[in-house]
Design a protein around this motif. Structure first.
Motif, PDB file in Angstrom:
ATOM      1  N   THR A  67       0.837  -1.202   0.000  1.00 55.19           N
ATOM      2  CA  THR A  67       0.000   0.000   0.000  1.00 55.19           C
ATOM      3  C   THR A  67       0.873   1.253   0.000  1.00 55.19           C
ATOM      4  OG1 THR A  67      -1.740  -1.160   1.207  1.00 55.19           O
ATOM      5  CG2 THR A  67      -1.816   1.239   1.223  1.00 55.19           C
ATOM      6  N   ARG A 111       2.269   1.983  -3.433  1.00 55.34           N
ATOM      7  CA  ARG A 111       1.249   2.562  -4.323  1.00 55.34           C
ATOM      8  C   ARG A 111       0.968   4.016  -3.960  1.00 55.34           C
ATOM      9  NH1 ARG A 111      -1.174  -2.571  -3.493  1.00 55.34           N
ATOM     10  NH2 ARG A 111      -2.584  -1.709  -1.918  1.00 55.34           N
ATOM     11  N   VAL A 112       0.855   4.290  -2.674  1.00 53.96           N
ATOM     12  CA  VAL A 112       0.598   5.666  -2.218  1.00 53.96           C
ATOM     13  C   VAL A 112       1.740   6.576  -2.659  1.00 53.96           C
ATOM     14  CG1 VAL A 112       0.364   7.145  -0.187  1.00 53.96           C
ATOM     15  CG2 VAL A 112      -0.885   4.982  -0.300  1.00 53.96           C
ATOM     16  N   ARG A 164       1.586   7.322  -6.506  1.00 52.58           N
ATOM     17  CA  ARG A 164       0.596   8.346  -6.862  1.00 52.58           C
ATOM     18  C   ARG A 164       1.022   9.723  -6.374  1.00 52.58           C
ATOM     19  NH1 ARG A 164      -2.921   3.844  -5.650  1.00 52.58           N
ATOM     20  NH2 ARG A 164      -3.101   4.529  -3.484  1.00 52.58           N
ATOM     21  N   PRO A 174      -5.717   1.962  -6.662  1.00 50.07           N
ATOM     22  CA  PRO A 174      -5.777   1.405  -5.310  1.00 50.07           C
ATOM     23  C   PRO A 174      -5.894  -0.119  -5.368  1.00 50.07           C
ATOM     24  CG  PRO A 174      -7.171   3.345  -5.457  1.00 50.07           C
ATOM     25  CD  PRO A 174      -6.722   3.032  -6.861  1.00 50.07           C
ATOM     26  N   ASP A 204      -4.993  10.816  -0.679  1.00 52.40           N
ATOM     27  CA  ASP A 204      -4.870   9.526  -1.370  1.00 52.40           C
ATOM     28  C   ASP A 204      -5.877   8.529  -0.807  1.00 52.40           C
ATOM     29  OD1 ASP A 204      -2.725   7.919  -3.202  1.00 52.40           O
ATOM     30  OD2 ASP A 204      -3.554   6.631  -1.627  1.00 52.40           O
ATOM     31  N   PRO A 205      -6.542   7.760  -1.661  1.00 55.83           N
ATOM     32  CA  PRO A 205      -7.588   6.847  -1.180  1.00 55.83           C
ATOM     33  C   PRO A 205      -7.078   5.726  -0.283  1.00 55.83           C
ATOM     34  CG  PRO A 205      -7.131   6.484  -3.519  1.00 55.83           C
ATOM     35  CD  PRO A 205      -6.435   7.759  -3.139  1.00 55.83           C
ATOM     36  N   GLU A 206      -5.780   5.403  -0.357  1.00 56.83           N
ATOM     37  CA  GLU A 206      -5.243   4.323   0.478  1.00 56.83           C
ATOM     38  C   GLU A 206      -4.360   4.842   1.603  1.00 56.83           C
ATOM     39  OE1 GLU A 206      -4.545   0.290  -1.651  1.00 56.83           O
ATOM     40  OE2 GLU A 206      -3.548   1.821  -2.899  1.00 56.83           O
ATOM     41  N   SER A 217      -4.515   3.187   5.094  1.00 50.60           N
ATOM     42  CA  SER A 217      -4.568   1.723   5.176  1.00 50.60           C
ATOM     43  C   SER A 217      -3.475   1.183   6.081  1.00 50.60           C
ATOM     44  CB  SER A 217      -4.425   1.117   3.783  1.00 50.60           C
ATOM     45  OG  SER A 217      -5.464   1.551   2.941  1.00 50.60           O
TER      46      SER A 217
END
Length: 222
Positions: A7, A10-11, A14, A50, A217-219, A222
């Motif tokens: 995660t 990925r964060v 982006r 995500p 960020d959508p994640e 997490s």
């Protein structure tokens, strides 16, 4: 900060895109252990979705199918630096300008001290898609945490993906300052002792930059 490693990768990918540090090209990774690391999906970093799977890559050996050729740079840095927890390859505007000039930036402001004793320079315009060139980039980084690649952007490493993201932003800002003072007589340079005192990770330095660059960020949580 993000606990799950994939995660976090990925964060960070982006965040690089939102900050203008990458465009269609660029990649980031984080170490799993001494023998493996996770690299972001082989697509424009800002477009990583995500939950999209990252790829596990060995520190030594061939790249898995579909992994971008320049991820060999990550392999060589992890192999040479046991302390490296993350690597970012990026092509931001001021970095690209100085890389094209063949002129690594000097330490002139606080963020620049994070690349003491000096930003490395790899003097080869070719894409780094073989082990020999990748090892050359890692060696050219020297004792710094950043290296410019002639006409081809830069690479940074850090103890974590959060720290590496901070250093990518810092190197772009360092290059921005250098471009602003090129030609200014007597523009000051920070010395080694001052740099050693200034380069600190205490006081939430990494955490605040991570929060700033990953906001929304959508994640992120997490």
């Amino acid at each position: 900060m993000t606990k799950d490693l994939s995660t976090a990768v990925r964060v960070a990918a982006r965040a690089l895109g939102r900050a203008g540090l990458v465009h269609a090209y660029g990649h980031c990774s984080a170490r799993i252990d001494a023998e493996r690391f996770l690299v972001c999906p082989p697509r424009p970093p800002g477009l990583v979705a995500p939950g999209e799977p990252c790829v596990t890559v060995p520190v030594s050996g061939g790249l898995p199918d579909g992994v971008l050729g320049e991820v060999r740079i990550h392999q060589q840095i992890y192999a040479a630096r046991p302390s490296a927890g993350a690597v970012i390859r990026f092509m931001s505007p001021s970095v690209m300008a100085l890389a094209a000039l063949g002129r690594p930036p000097e330490m002139r402001h606080g963020f620049g001290t994070y690349f003491a004793p000096r930003v490395g320079f790899w003097n080869d315009i070719q894409l780094v898609r073989d082990d020999a060139r990748a090892a050359g980039v890692a060696a050219a980084m020297g004792d710094s945490t950043g290296v410019l690649m002639r006409g081809n952007g830069a690479v940074v490493c850090g103890g974590s993906i959060e720290e590496a993201l901070m250093r990518a932003w810092y190197l772009e800002d360092m290059c921005r300052i250098e471009l602003a003072v090129i030609g200014v007589p007597g523009a000051p340079v920070i010395g080694a002792q001052e740099a050693a005192e200034r380069e600190t990770l205490a006081g939430g330095i990494v955490e605040r930059m991570w929060d700033y660059l990953t906001a929304g960020d959508p994640e992120r949580k997490s």
